[in-house]
Write a protein that holds these residues in place. Structure first.
Motif, PDB file in Angstrom:
ATOM      1  N   MET A 154       0.930  -1.282  -0.080  1.00  0.00           N
ATOM      2  CA  MET A 154       0.033   0.108  -0.046  1.00  0.00           C
ATOM      3  C   MET A 154       0.899   1.177   0.004  1.00  0.00           C
ATOM      4  N   ASN A 155       0.167   2.399  -0.280  1.00  0.00           N
ATOM      5  CA  ASN A 155       0.868   3.728  -0.317  1.00  0.00           C
ATOM      6  C   ASN A 155      -0.057   4.995   0.119  1.00  0.00           C
ATOM      7  N   LYS A 156      -1.054   4.884  -0.720  1.00  0.00           N
ATOM      8  CA  LYS A 156      -2.283   5.974  -0.259  1.00  0.00           C
ATOM      9  C   LYS A 156      -2.831   5.519   1.184  1.00  0.00           C
ATOM     10  N   ARG A 157      -3.023   4.621   1.571  1.00  0.00           N
ATOM     11  CA  ARG A 157      -3.515   4.307   2.907  1.00  0.00           C
ATOM     12  C   ARG A 157      -2.188   4.809   4.000  1.00  0.00           C
ATOM     13  N   PHE A 158      -1.001   4.734   3.561  1.00  0.00           N
ATOM     14  CA  PHE A 158       0.207   5.300   4.417  1.00  0.00           C
ATOM     15  C   PHE A 158      -0.113   6.904   4.667  1.00  0.00           C
ATOM     16  N   MET A 159      -0.434   7.515   3.558  1.00  0.00           N
ATOM     17  CA  MET A 159      -0.491   8.735   3.503  1.00  0.00           C
ATOM     18  C   MET A 159      -1.900   9.198   4.368  1.00  0.00           C
ATOM     19  N   GLU A 160      -2.807   8.421   4.401  1.00  0.00           N
ATOM     20  CA  GLU A 160      -3.983   8.827   4.886  1.00  0.00           C
ATOM     21  C   GLU A 160      -3.905   8.304   6.461  1.00  0.00           C
ATOM     22  N   GLY A 161      -2.840   7.740   6.795  1.00  0.00           N
ATOM     23  CA  GLY A 161      -2.686   7.124   8.216  1.00  0.00           C
ATOM     24  C   GLY A 161      -3.549   6.017   8.471  1.00  0.00           C
ATOM     25  N   LYS A 162      -4.084   5.280   7.420  1.00  0.00           N
ATOM     26  CA  LYS A 162      -5.081   4.241   7.721  1.00  0.00           C
ATOM     27  C   LYS A 162      -4.198   2.683   7.716  1.00  0.00           C
ATOM     28  N   MET A 163      -3.380   2.582   8.800  1.00  0.00           N
ATOM     29  CA  MET A 163      -2.412   1.524   8.892  1.00  0.00           C
ATOM     30  C   MET A 163      -2.390   1.263  10.381  1.00  0.00           C
ATOM     31  N   VAL A 164      -2.182  -0.200  10.442  1.00  0.00           N
ATOM     32  CA  VAL A 164      -2.004  -0.336  11.670  1.00  0.00           C
ATOM     33  C   VAL A 164      -1.141   0.468  12.652  1.00  0.00           C
ATOM     34  N   PHE A 165      -1.632   0.680  13.909  1.00  0.00           N
ATOM     35  CA  PHE A 165      -0.815   1.732  14.692  1.00  0.00           C
ATOM     36  C   PHE A 165      -0.936   3.160  14.209  1.00  0.00           C
ATOM     37  N   GLY A 166      -1.758   3.247  13.449  1.00  0.00           N
ATOM     38  CA  GLY A 166      -2.143   4.642  13.067  1.00  0.00           C
ATOM     39  C   GLY A 166      -1.082   5.503  11.968  1.00  0.00           C
ATOM     40  N   SER A 167      -1.287   6.575  12.059  1.00  0.00           N
ATOM     41  CA  SER A 167      -0.404   7.504  11.191  1.00  0.00           C
ATOM     42  C   SER A 167       1.045   7.654  11.605  1.00  0.00           C
ATOM     43  N   TRP A 168       1.970   7.390  10.666  1.00  0.00           N
ATOM     44  CA  TRP A 168       3.387   7.553  10.878  1.00  0.00           C
ATOM     45  C   TRP A 168       3.805   8.697  11.293  1.00  0.00           C
ATOM     46  N   TYR A 169       3.200   9.715  10.816  1.00  0.00           N
ATOM     47  CA  TYR A 169       3.585  11.114  11.098  1.00  0.00           C
ATOM     48  C   TYR A 169       3.213  11.361  12.909  1.00  0.00           C
ATOM     49  N   GLU A 170       2.191  10.936  13.185  1.00  0.00           N
ATOM     50  CA  GLU A 170       1.723  11.327  14.604  1.00  0.00           C
ATOM     51  C   GLU A 170       2.902  10.160  15.451  1.00  0.00           C
ATOM     52  N   HIS A 171       2.985   8.975  14.868  1.00  0.00           N
ATOM     53  CA  HIS A 171       3.812   8.069  15.753  1.00  0.00           C
ATOM     54  C   HIS A 171       5.206   8.879  15.977  1.00  0.00           C
ATOM     55  N   VAL A 172       5.926   9.111  14.752  1.00  0.00           N
ATOM     56  CA  VAL A 172       7.430   9.507  15.022  1.00  0.00           C
ATOM     57  C   VAL A 172       7.420  10.956  15.899  1.00  0.00           C
ATOM     58  N   ARG A 173       6.173  11.679  15.551  1.00  0.00           N
ATOM     59  CA  ARG A 173       6.291  12.853  16.120  1.00  0.00           C
ATOM     60  C   ARG A 173       5.982  12.907  17.773  1.00  0.00           C
ATOM     61  N   GLY A 174       4.824  12.070  18.071  1.00  0.00           N
ATOM     62  CA  GLY A 174       4.488  11.922  19.395  1.00  0.00           C
ATOM     63  C   GLY A 174       5.908  11.285  20.311  1.00  0.00           C
ATOM     64  N   TRP A 175       6.268  10.202  19.716  1.00  0.00           N
ATOM     65  CA  TRP A 175       7.543   9.789  20.620  1.00  0.00           C
ATOM     66  C   TRP A 175       8.561  11.000  20.614  1.00  0.00           C
ATOM     67  N   TRP A 176       8.800  11.710  19.505  1.00  0.00           N
ATOM     68  CA  TRP A 176       9.795  12.944  19.379  1.00  0.00           C
ATOM     69  C   TRP A 176       9.727  13.792  20.491  1.00  0.00           C
ATOM     70  N   GLU A 177       8.450  14.047  20.577  1.00  0.00           N
ATOM     71  CA  GLU A 177       7.846  15.173  21.598  1.00  0.00           C
ATOM     72  C   GLU A 177       7.896  14.811  22.948  1.00  0.00           C
ATOM     73  N   LYS A 178       7.631  13.676  23.353  1.00  0.00           N
ATOM     74  CA  LYS A 178       8.044  13.104  24.518  1.00  0.00           C
ATOM     75  C   LYS A 178       9.444  13.043  25.024  1.00  0.00           C
TER      76      LYS A 178
END
Length: 280
Positions: free
Chosen positions: A144-168
């Protein structure tokens, strides 16, 4: 055997998940961490297996060499949130582990990590990989690729994942944030950072052994590490360990896809100082 490639995705507290990772939710959230636990967190396909192997070799490569040839890595480094019928849950496996420290794999976004890890101040290593290579690696894993951009992947959005851990990480000294690209470029230097963070002083010989064993081709040919011992994966569809490169996205993205991806990326990453390299 159920296949992991097409489980149903659903919204779970604002994050796309599948039942494999939510069925044991209460037990996961009530997990009792220990101060000497080492949590290895990442978005899927970002190098979690690689760093798991590095840690396992650092802690047990010399004291329990027999483990290396007889116990698959996914049993040595249990997957905290997994629950599949017919198999013991990650929580159960972890609770029965007798080796110290426990090295614990998770793909949970930062807000889902059981609170006892924060209370116990357990060490956490987060591995992040650039979005384009993550999308391509996930594409081969889950096509898949479109689902990646939409964040419709298991464990959610890549963007939110990497940013969430970075901010923490900005407020938590118990988090080491690694980049897959740095690990590829200079494994030895990143190994030094990992050891320093964990308070380890390995011998030159052990460092050399670890660096050698964790080279991608050596791992890909190691049955205890390459996923072939894990019945969950259908390796005929796509190998669990594919290429382990930086910039492979160049072979898959069309010019138009790249432009769309870059535009979308800029919007989603505009409010963070987190930066990735997509080529070396």
């Amino acid at each position: 055997m159920e296949s992991l490639s097409r489980p149903t995705l659903f919204d779970f507290h604002g994050v796309c998940m599948t039942n494999y990772f939510t069925d044991n939710w209460e037990n996961v959230q009530n997990f009792r961490a220990r101060p000497d636990d080492i949590v290895l967190a990442s978005y899927p396909k970002a190098g979690n297996t690689w760093v798991s192997y590095i840690l396992d070799l650092l802690y047990f490569g010399q004291t329990s060499p027999e483990r290396q040839g007889s116990v698959p890595l996914h049993e040595r480094v249990p997957f905290l949130e997994i629950q599949m019928s017919g198999y013991p849950s990650g929580v159960d496996v972890l609770n029965e582990l007798t080796s110290f420290p426990r090295i614990i794999k998770t793909h949970l976004p930062v807000q889902f990590l059981p609170k006892s890890f924060w209370e116990q101040n357990s060490k956490i290593i987060y591995v992040a990989r650039n979005a384009k290579d993550s999308a391509v690696s996930y594409f081969h894993f889950d096509r898949m690729n479109k689902r990646f951009m939409e964040g419709k992947m298991v464990f959610g959005s890549w963007y939110e994942h990497v940013r969430g851990w970075w901010e923490k990480k900005q407020t938590c000294s118990n988090i080491l944030y690694l980049f897959y690209e740095d690990l590829i470029e200079d494994t030895e230097q990143e190994l030094v950072r990992i050891c320093s963070f964990l308070g380890l002083s390995p011998t030159t010989e052990l460092k050399k052994q670890v660096t050698e064993k964790v080279q991608f081709d050596n791992m890909k040919n190691n049955k205890m590490v390459n996923g072939s011992a894990d019945e969950v994966f259908d390796l005929k569809i796509s190998p669990f360990m594919r290429k382990g490169r930086v910039g492979d996205w160049n072979n898959h993205f069309t010019v138009q896809q790249d432009e769309q991806f870059n535009e979308d990326y800029k919007k989603k990453m505009k409010n963070t100082d987190l930066q990735f390299r997509t080529v070396l």
